[in-house]
Design a protein around this motif. Structure first.
Motif, mmCIF file in Angstrom:
data_model
loop_
_atom_site.group_PDB
_atom_site.id
_atom_site.type_symbol
_atom_site.label_atom_id
_atom_site.label_comp_id
_atom_site.label_asym_id
_atom_site.label_seq_id
_atom_site.Cartn_x
_atom_site.Cartn_y
_atom_site.Cartn_z
ATOM 1 N N GLN A 7 0.849 -1.190 0.000
ATOM 2 C CA GLN A 7 0.000 0.000 0.000
ATOM 3 C C GLN A 7 0.887 1.244 0.000
ATOM 4 O O GLN A 7 1.840 1.336 0.784
ATOM 5 N N PHE A 8 0.572 2.183 -0.875
ATOM 6 C CA PHE A 8 1.502 3.269 -1.190
ATOM 7 C C PHE A 8 1.768 4.250 -0.053
ATOM 8 O O PHE A 8 2.740 5.003 -0.116
ATOM 9 N N LEU A 9 0.978 4.245 1.004
ATOM 10 C CA LEU A 9 1.259 5.100 2.156
ATOM 11 C C LEU A 9 1.844 4.305 3.332
ATOM 12 O O LEU A 9 2.837 4.716 3.920
ATOM 13 N N TRP A 10 1.228 3.172 3.640
ATOM 14 C CA TRP A 10 1.636 2.405 4.813
ATOM 15 C C TRP A 10 2.993 1.706 4.618
ATOM 16 O O TRP A 10 3.849 1.753 5.502
ATOM 17 N N TRP A 28 17.374 12.789 2.703
ATOM 18 C CA TRP A 28 16.141 13.074 1.961
ATOM 19 C C TRP A 28 16.060 12.289 0.657
ATOM 20 O O TRP A 28 14.991 11.892 0.227
ATOM 21 N N ARG A 29 17.200 12.012 0.039
ATOM 22 C CA ARG A 29 17.192 11.229 -1.198
ATOM 23 C C ARG A 29 16.795 9.769 -0.921
ATOM 24 O O ARG A 29 16.036 9.164 -1.659
ATOM 25 N N GLU A 30 17.361 9.223 0.151
ATOM 26 C CA GLU A 30 16.995 7.863 0.550
ATOM 27 C C GLU A 30 15.510 7.791 0.907
ATOM 28 O O GLU A 30 14.833 6.813 0.582
ATOM 29 N N ILE A 35 9.967 5.883 -0.539
ATOM 30 C CA ILE A 35 8.584 6.137 -0.974
ATOM 31 C C ILE A 35 8.298 5.501 -2.332
ATOM 32 O O ILE A 35 7.250 4.889 -2.529
ATOM 33 N N ILE A 36 9.211 5.609 -3.283
ATOM 34 C CA ILE A 36 8.911 5.205 -4.667
ATOM 35 C C ILE A 36 9.347 3.797 -5.045
ATOM 36 O O ILE A 36 9.049 3.330 -6.143
ATOM 37 N N HIS A 37 10.024 3.084 -4.153
ATOM 38 C CA HIS A 37 10.675 1.830 -4.560
ATOM 39 C C HIS A 37 9.723 0.781 -5.127
ATOM 40 O O HIS A 37 10.136 -0.027 -5.954
ATOM 41 N N ASP A 38 8.479 0.777 -4.730
ATOM 42 C CA ASP A 38 7.540 -0.244 -5.224
ATOM 43 C C ASP A 38 6.496 0.305 -6.191
ATOM 44 O O ASP A 38 5.518 -0.385 -6.498
ATOM 45 N N TRP A 39 6.680 1.496 -6.693
ATOM 46 C CA TRP A 39 5.679 2.076 -7.593
ATOM 47 C C TRP A 39 5.475 1.252 -8.857
ATOM 48 O O TRP A 39 4.446 1.354 -9.500
ATOM 49 N N GLY A 40 6.407 0.428 -9.200
ATOM 50 C CA GLY A 40 6.267 -0.428 -10.376
ATOM 51 C C GLY A 40 5.190 -1.491 -10.232
ATOM 52 O O GLY A 40 4.821 -2.143 -11.207
ATOM 53 N N TYR A 41 4.669 -1.679 -9.030
ATOM 54 C CA TYR A 41 3.567 -2.625 -8.843
ATOM 55 C C TYR A 41 2.232 -2.089 -9.345
ATOM 56 O O TYR A 41 1.293 -2.844 -9.514
ATOM 57 N N TRP A 42 2.143 -0.772 -9.568
ATOM 58 C CA TRP A 42 0.896 -0.216 -10.099
ATOM 59 C C TRP A 42 0.554 -0.939 -11.403
ATOM 60 O O TRP A 42 1.387 -1.065 -12.291
ATOM 61 N N ASN A 43 -0.640 -1.405 -11.500
ATOM 62 C CA ASN A 43 -1.170 -2.093 -12.691
ATOM 63 C C ASN A 43 -0.462 -3.401 -13.022
ATOM 64 O O ASN A 43 -0.648 -3.928 -14.113
ATOM 65 N N GLY A 59 10.478 2.592 -10.229
ATOM 66 C CA GLY A 59 11.041 3.435 -9.178
ATOM 67 C C GLY A 59 12.485 3.821 -9.456
ATOM 68 O O GLY A 59 12.898 4.950 -9.183
ATOM 69 N N ALA A 60 13.251 2.884 -10.012
ATOM 70 C CA ALA A 60 14.656 3.170 -10.332
ATOM 71 C C ALA A 60 14.770 4.246 -11.406
ATOM 72 O O ALA A 60 15.626 5.136 -11.312
ATOM 73 N N ARG A 61 13.899 4.174 -12.405
ATOM 74 C CA ARG A 61 13.905 5.197 -13.460
ATOM 75 C C ARG A 61 13.603 6.578 -12.874
ATOM 76 O O ARG A 61 14.271 7.572 -13.193
ATOM 77 N N ILE A 62 12.618 6.638 -11.991
ATOM 78 C CA ILE A 62 12.262 7.919 -11.354
ATOM 79 C C ILE A 62 13.423 8.409 -10.485
ATOM 80 O O ILE A 62 13.789 9.589 -10.532
#
Length: 166
Positions: A7-10, A28-30, A35-43, A59-62
């Motif tokens: 879940q993108f917040l928890w 702050w970079r870490e 926050i973004i490491h699992d965004w690739g799970y969307w869809n 996430g790596a691309r971002i």
């Protein structure tokens, strides 16, 4: 990502807590990478199938675009599968991601896993290690113990720490 284990917040919150316990407060970079490491799970139609295994790429691309190569690699290699394919040790984010399960209330983790349907994929993929005949609750206890052992073994000796479940 809305209802599931990632879940993108928890999930970033629990990974942040694990990172802090392993390595201290992230810069702050870490933090962005957490926050973004699992965004690739969307869809993605699965978590551990061909599409799901490629989830770190997004996430790596971002991270590369925003923060540079080093942080793109931090995200990309949080996946043990990805790191193994390239013969590279997993990144620090991998171990924080694995350890994050100790900050999960069992009922909340299992609720999210059931709502998304992930529980079935996880249980089937792990049937040889744990079996399918025991309850989801027993499986979670086993999983939590296995991931804590893994994170403890891989974190190195640089930061002595007794993991507190919470």
């Amino acid at each position: 990502m809305i209802f599931g284990v990632h879940q993108f917040l928890w999930h970033p919150y629990t990974v942040y807590r694990a990172w802090k316990s392993l390595y201290g407060r992230p810069n702050w970079r870490e933090f962005i990478c957490i926050i973004i490491h699992d965004w690739g799970y969307w869809n993605s139609p699965n978590m551990d199938g061909p599409e799901g295994r490629r989830h770190p790429e997004t996430g790596a691309r971002i991270a590369r675009w925003l923060l540079g190569q080093e942080y793109g690699d931090l995200v990309l290699y949080h996946s043990r599968h990805y790191a193994r394919q390239l013969g590279i040790p997993p990144s620090k984010l991998c171990w924080a991601d694995k350890l994050s399960v100790i900050y999960e209330p069992k009922w909340f983790y299992l609720l999210r896993a059931k709502l998304s349907g992930e529980i079935h994929e996880y249980r089937i993929n792990g049937k040889h290690e744990f079996g399918l005949d025991r309850s989801h609750s027993e499986w979670f206890d086993w999983l939590q113990g296995e991931l804590v052992k893994l994170a403890e073994a891989k974190r190195g000796d640089a930061i002595p720490y007794q993991f507190e479940r919470g």
